[in-house]
Design a protein around this motif. Structure first.
Motif, PDB file in Angstrom:
ATOM      1  N   ALA A 105       0.839  -1.202   0.000  1.00 51.08           N
ATOM      2  CA  ALA A 105       0.000   0.000   0.000  1.00 51.08           C
ATOM      3  C   ALA A 105       0.875   1.253   0.000  1.00 51.08           C
ATOM      4  CB  ALA A 105      -0.922  -0.009   1.212  1.00 51.08           C
ATOM      5  N   LYS A 106       1.909   1.250   0.806  1.00 47.56           N
ATOM      6  CA  LYS A 106       2.809   2.409   0.838  1.00 47.56           C
ATOM      7  C   LYS A 106       3.457   2.615  -0.522  1.00 47.56           C
ATOM      8  CE  LYS A 106       6.757   4.377   3.329  1.00 47.56           C
ATOM      9  NZ  LYS A 106       7.752   4.186   4.414  1.00 47.56           N
ATOM     10  N   ARG A 107       3.804   1.513  -1.182  1.00 47.41           N
ATOM     11  CA  ARG A 107       4.465   1.641  -2.483  1.00 47.41           C
ATOM     12  C   ARG A 107       3.531   2.224  -3.536  1.00 47.41           C
ATOM     13  NH1 ARG A 107       6.985  -3.569  -5.450  1.00 47.41           N
ATOM     14  NH2 ARG A 107       4.762  -3.992  -5.827  1.00 47.41           N
ATOM     15  N   ILE A 108       2.262   1.759  -3.593  1.00 45.08           N
ATOM     16  CA  ILE A 108       1.349   2.298  -4.602  1.00 45.08           C
ATOM     17  C   ILE A 108       1.039   3.766  -4.317  1.00 45.08           C
ATOM     18  CG2 ILE A 108      -0.812   1.580  -3.461  1.00 45.08           C
ATOM     19  CD1 ILE A 108      -0.099   1.573  -7.244  1.00 45.08           C
ATOM     20  N   VAL A 109       0.967   4.142  -3.047  1.00 42.79           N
ATOM     21  CA  VAL A 109       0.753   5.551  -2.700  1.00 42.79           C
ATOM     22  C   VAL A 109       1.969   6.374  -3.106  1.00 42.79           C
ATOM     23  CG1 VAL A 109       0.382   7.178  -0.813  1.00 42.79           C
ATOM     24  CG2 VAL A 109      -0.842   5.005  -0.823  1.00 42.79           C
ATOM     25  N   GLU A 110       3.156   5.849  -2.840  1.00 42.24           N
ATOM     26  CA  GLU A 110       4.395   6.554  -3.201  1.00 42.24           C
ATOM     27  C   GLU A 110       4.474   6.752  -4.717  1.00 42.24           C
ATOM     28  OE1 GLU A 110       8.277   7.977  -1.731  1.00 42.24           O
ATOM     29  OE2 GLU A 110       7.296   6.410  -0.581  1.00 42.24           O
ATOM     30  N   LYS A 111       4.187   5.694  -5.465  1.00 38.58           N
ATOM     31  CA  LYS A 111       4.259   5.789  -6.922  1.00 38.58           C
ATOM     32  C   LYS A 111       3.208   6.765  -7.455  1.00 38.58           C
ATOM     33  CE  LYS A 111       7.531   2.742  -7.815  1.00 38.58           C
ATOM     34  NZ  LYS A 111       8.786   3.076  -8.533  1.00 38.58           N
ATOM     35  N   SER A 112       1.997   6.697  -6.923  1.00 38.86           N
ATOM     36  CA  SER A 112       0.922   7.580  -7.385  1.00 38.86           C
ATOM     37  C   SER A 112       1.221   9.036  -7.042  1.00 38.86           C
ATOM     38  CB  SER A 112      -0.413   7.156  -6.769  1.00 38.86           C
ATOM     39  OG  SER A 112      -0.751   5.843  -7.126  1.00 38.86           O
ATOM     40  N   ALA A 113       1.586   9.271  -5.786  1.00 39.20           N
ATOM     41  CA  ALA A 113       1.794  10.654  -5.339  1.00 39.20           C
ATOM     42  C   ALA A 113       3.012  11.286  -6.002  1.00 39.20           C
ATOM     43  CB  ALA A 113       1.936  10.692  -3.821  1.00 39.20           C
ATOM     44  N   SER A 114       4.090  10.522  -6.152  1.00 42.36           N
ATOM     45  CA  SER A 114       5.300  11.092  -6.754  1.00 42.36           C
ATOM     46  C   SER A 114       5.077  11.433  -8.221  1.00 42.36           C
ATOM     47  CB  SER A 114       6.482  10.136  -6.611  1.00 42.36           C
ATOM     48  OG  SER A 114       6.230   8.909  -7.267  1.00 42.36           O
ATOM     49  N   HIS A 115       4.271  10.607  -8.914  1.00 39.97           N
ATOM     50  CA  HIS A 115       4.040  10.881 -10.331  1.00 39.97           C
ATOM     51  C   HIS A 115       2.956  11.935 -10.543  1.00 39.97           C
ATOM     52  CE1 HIS A 115       3.889  10.126 -14.652  1.00 39.97           C
ATOM     53  NE2 HIS A 115       2.562  10.239 -14.534  1.00 39.97           N
ATOM     54  N   TYR A 116       1.794  11.752  -9.897  1.00 39.74           N
ATOM     55  CA  TYR A 116       0.663  12.635 -10.172  1.00 39.74           C
ATOM     56  C   TYR A 116       0.650  13.888  -9.297  1.00 39.74           C
ATOM     57  CZ  TYR A 116      -1.188   8.539 -12.643  1.00 39.74           C
ATOM     58  OH  TYR A 116      -1.353   7.476 -13.496  1.00 39.74           O
ATOM     59  N   GLY A 117       1.384  13.873  -8.186  1.00 41.09           N
ATOM     60  CA  GLY A 117       1.336  14.989  -7.246  1.00 41.09           C
ATOM     61  C   GLY A 117       1.549  16.361  -7.856  1.00 41.09           C
ATOM     62  N   PRO A 118       2.521  16.521  -8.769  1.00 43.67           N
ATOM     63  CA  PRO A 118       2.749  17.854  -9.345  1.00 43.67           C
ATOM     64  C   PRO A 118       1.709  18.290 -10.368  1.00 43.67           C
ATOM     65  CG  PRO A 118       4.728  16.452  -9.454  1.00 43.67           C
ATOM     66  CD  PRO A 118       3.573  15.567  -9.128  1.00 43.67           C
ATOM     67  N   HIS A 119       0.815  17.409 -10.785  1.00 44.58           N
ATOM     68  CA  HIS A 119      -0.083  17.747 -11.892  1.00 44.58           C
ATOM     69  C   HIS A 119      -0.974  18.930 -11.519  1.00 44.58           C
ATOM     70  CE1 HIS A 119      -2.805  17.443 -15.273  1.00 44.58           C
ATOM     71  NE2 HIS A 119      -1.982  16.534 -15.815  1.00 44.58           N
ATOM     72  N   PRO A 120      -1.075  19.918 -12.383  1.00 44.07           N
ATOM     73  CA  PRO A 120      -1.835  21.134 -12.035  1.00 44.07           C
ATOM     74  C   PRO A 120      -3.338  20.919 -11.926  1.00 44.07           C
ATOM     75  CG  PRO A 120      -1.083  21.204 -14.330  1.00 44.07           C
ATOM     76  CD  PRO A 120      -0.401  20.032 -13.691  1.00 44.07           C
ATOM     77  N   ALA A 121      -3.873  19.813 -12.462  1.00 38.96           N
ATOM     78  CA  ALA A 121      -5.319  19.576 -12.332  1.00 38.96           C
ATOM     79  C   ALA A 121      -5.691  19.130 -10.936  1.00 38.96           C
ATOM     80  CB  ALA A 121      -5.769  18.523 -13.350  1.00 38.96           C
TER      81      ALA A 121
END
Length: 680
Positions: A125-141
């Protein structure tokens, strides 16, 4: 964009791009905007769209949706997908699955089948959150993040081997030694004494169908702690990658979970999933004439408001409820979607997100309708949504205002959890909770919940003139001291029967009752009894008003000089015994009521303490209407909600501004069925 920003009421919806052809996305977003929807929530059940196989990550699918949303100026709440682990995960790692109390694993094929005490599940769970947040976190939407989905919904008990292992660690940290644990749990009873930590398990089936109650109380605390730590694990990862202005939330308030702690540790605010139509489910419908039905959701919103004074609704009723098994409720009638939206806003919501945009054509929720039906064509609910948008635009000035009440009901998690496992406690608790709420609603008396916690301050209690604490069975010296401070400084406290007879481990005190509260109530309880079902209910005579002494009766005696008898029991073998005693402590007053509260008894207390109908100088309202005041910068906004399928006639003795029409109103006003007005 801050979602709860004190500037406006914002509308959103739940959307599942993975359910629909990509060619529909642009059309759907365009139609949402035409209806006033600015925000969509996505991805809470979409783990496989990001990690289709173990260790293989792909971001293209949600990249395309987020880019389109940004192009179209639609904001996005992105969810962590941990509520539904994928098949590859549960098949390879069955230790991540939750289990029934008999040890049977809950298998893949539904949702919430995971076990957050599994070290492997926490790792993945931590890994999927890390992967999701690190990739999508900067997205302006993206403007914010939702952790998981409805934590502890469906299953709030966990009985896997991983839970037992984690429970033993939790107990060792709490008690340090087995001797201390054995003393706290009273394991001398029925020869339950433990001599090794490996002998302790989460509750398991027993011949008597009753586990050690002190063990179960600690187990429930452990489940809450586990859920809070699971939320904190995700929140700490998201905070590393999200944009500074983006928020973190989660949705729903569910059992065996300290939602206040979770918000403080992990969230910027709570969001709630509000489905008043549950009141009309075929298998739940209450035919009683005194049932408040969908109006009962105002009580749920009181709970939410105690966690976040301003909050969001992540899932607001928009269509019929229903799974293919277990639930079936009708389509909201014309005006009900507006009513339930305004019910949420009236109680403190500044964000409303409708579940869902399109009704799903596959899966368990094929009958859980959204704004659009299967065909996707415009319909009556879409037309009503457009009118709701116009109304919320007129309410922007009250964003950030807070609900105003002078009376509150005290709750605390220890007593909530004890009442879940203690039949005697449960019987009085829900009798009183519902009666006090019903009395407040029908007398148009605004009411809050305030939770007693380790961090609760005297200032939080002093916001209220009167506090009901119906049945604080579990009591600590610290809590008793805080209540005494509140009273001594001018507060009024109302205590019901069966109070303070247990310590915080659930062990019954050997002190004279009401135990730690005796200096506060000024009473002694020489004898007590459950009201026998064979007897006519005893009555309490208070100044000539006869109140039913419901469920359980403490036979009271004054024990301190300031204690004054106000009412006596009648028509029972303890007739003439005090049933209500008032004790004065410095500037304040404590009322000890010897029974559970009926609706009539609660109303009498509201009336005698000058709380009943506090706004009658401003409005004359029929019982079918609720009044909910929100205040901001010295201005009060009054929501008037008609829950009936018939018109309601209200009267405004003095001129007030109608925020929907931006005109001034006075005199007799007729609200249509399910109609709402907001006045300044």
């Amino acid at each position: 964009m801050e979602l709860i920003n004190g500037q406006k009421i914002t509308l959103g919806t739940c959307y599942y791009p993975e359910h629909w052809d990509k060619n529909l996305w642009r059309e759907d977003l365009e139609r949402m905007k035409e209806c006033g929807i600015e925000v969509v929530r996505i991805a809470e059940f979409a783990w496989s769209k990001i990690e289709p196989r173990e260790g293989e990550f792909t971001y293209e699918f949600f990249n395309k949706f987020l880019d389109l949303a940004y192009e179209m100026n639609v904001k996005v709440i992105f969810c962590t997908p941990t509520a539904t682990p994928p098949a590859w995960l549960t098949e390879k790692y069955p230790e991540t699955l939750n289990a029934a109390i008999d040890g049977t694993l809950y298998r893949h094929g539904g949702r919430r089948h995971y076990n957050y005490n599994s070290p492997k599940y926490r790792e993945l769970a931590k890994r999927i959150v890390e992967k999701s947040a690190s990739h999508y976190g900067p997205h302006p939407a993206i403007i914010g993040w939702q952790i998981d989905n409805e934590i502890n919904c469906e299953k709030s008990e966990f009985y896997s081997e991983s839970d037992t292992a984690a429970f033993r660690i939790w107990l060792r940290e709490k008690y340090n030694t087995l001797d201390t644990l054995n003393e706290a749990w009273g394991t001398v009873f029925w020869n339950q004494t433990y001599t090794d930590w490996s002998q302790i398990y989460v509750p398991r089936p027993t011949p008597s169908s009753s586990n050690n109650p002190h063990q179960v109380l600690d187990y429930t605390r452990f489940i809450s702690d586990s859920a809070c730590r699971f939320a904190a694990l995700q929140s700490s990862v998201i905070r590393k990658y999200k944009k500074p202005e983006d928020f973190i939330t989660t949705n729903g308030i569910f059992s065996n979970l300290d939602n206040h702690r979770m918000r403080e540790e992990s969230l910027d605010f709570i969001t709630y999933d509000s489905y008043p139509n549950f009141a009309y489910c075929r298998d739940r419908f209450d035919q009683k004439e005194d049932s408040l039905r969908d109006r009962m959701w105002s009580r749920n919103l009181m709970e939410v408001r105690s966690i976040s004074s301003n909050f969001g609704i992540m899932e607001q009723q928009s269509g019929a409820n229903g799974w293919n098994t277990g639930m079936a409720a009708p389509t909201p009638k014309p005006g009900q979607m507006t009513l339930w939206t305004m019910q949420s806003i009236a109680h403190g919501a500044d964000y409303i997100s409708y579940f869902r945009w399109r009704t799903c054509t596959v899966g368990t929720e094929i009958y859980w309708h959204g704004l659009l039906d299967y065909s996707g064509r415009d319909n009556r609910r879409i037309a009503e949504l457009k009118e709701i948008h116009k109304k919320t635009q007129c309410l922007s000035e009250l964003a950030g205002s807070v609900y105003k009440a002078e009376a509150a009901v005290i709750r605390d998690y220890d007593n909530i959890w004890d009442s879940q496992l203690d039949t005697w406690h449960n019987a009085v608790e829900w009798q009183s909770q519902l009666s006090i709420f019903r009395a407040a609603q029908k007398t148009h008396t605004p009411l809050d919940y305030v939770y007693l916690r380790e961090t609760t301050t005297i200032e939080q209690l002093q916001k209220y003139k009167v506090l009901f604490y119906p049945h604080p069975v579990l009591m600590s010296p610290e809590r008793a001291s805080l209540l005494e401070q509140y009273t001594a400084q001018g507060g009024t406290l109302i205590i019901g029967c069966r109070s303070a007879y247990k310590d915080m481990n659930g062990r019954c005190t050997t002190d004279c009752l009401p135990g730690l509260l005796k200096p506060l109530t000024g009473t002694d309880i020489p004898e007590y009894t459950l009201v026998s079902p064979e007897d006519t209910p005893p009555l309490i005579n208070w100044d000539g008003q006869l109140l039913e002494a419901a469920v359980f009766n403490d036979q009271l005696t004054p024990a301190l000089p300031n204690a004054q008898v106000l009412a006596l029991y009648e028509n029972c073998y303890y007739e003439g015994t005090p049933a209500l005693i008032k004790n004065t402590i410095q500037k304040g007053t404590v009322y000890h009521y010897g029974a559970a509260f009926t609706e009539q008894a609660a109303e009498v207390f509201l009336e005698k303490l000058d709380l009943k109908t506090p706004y009658e100088a401003h409005f004359t309202l029929p019982p079918q209407c609720e009044i909910a005041p929100r205040t901001k910068d010295g201005t009060t906004y009054y929501f008037i909600l008609n829950y009936s399928n018939t018109p309601a006639v209200i009267c405004l003795p003095h001129q007030k501004k109608d925020l929907f029409t931006q005109t001034y109103a006075q005199g007799t006003i007729t609200l249509p069925p399910y109609g709402v007005k907001v006045y300044q």
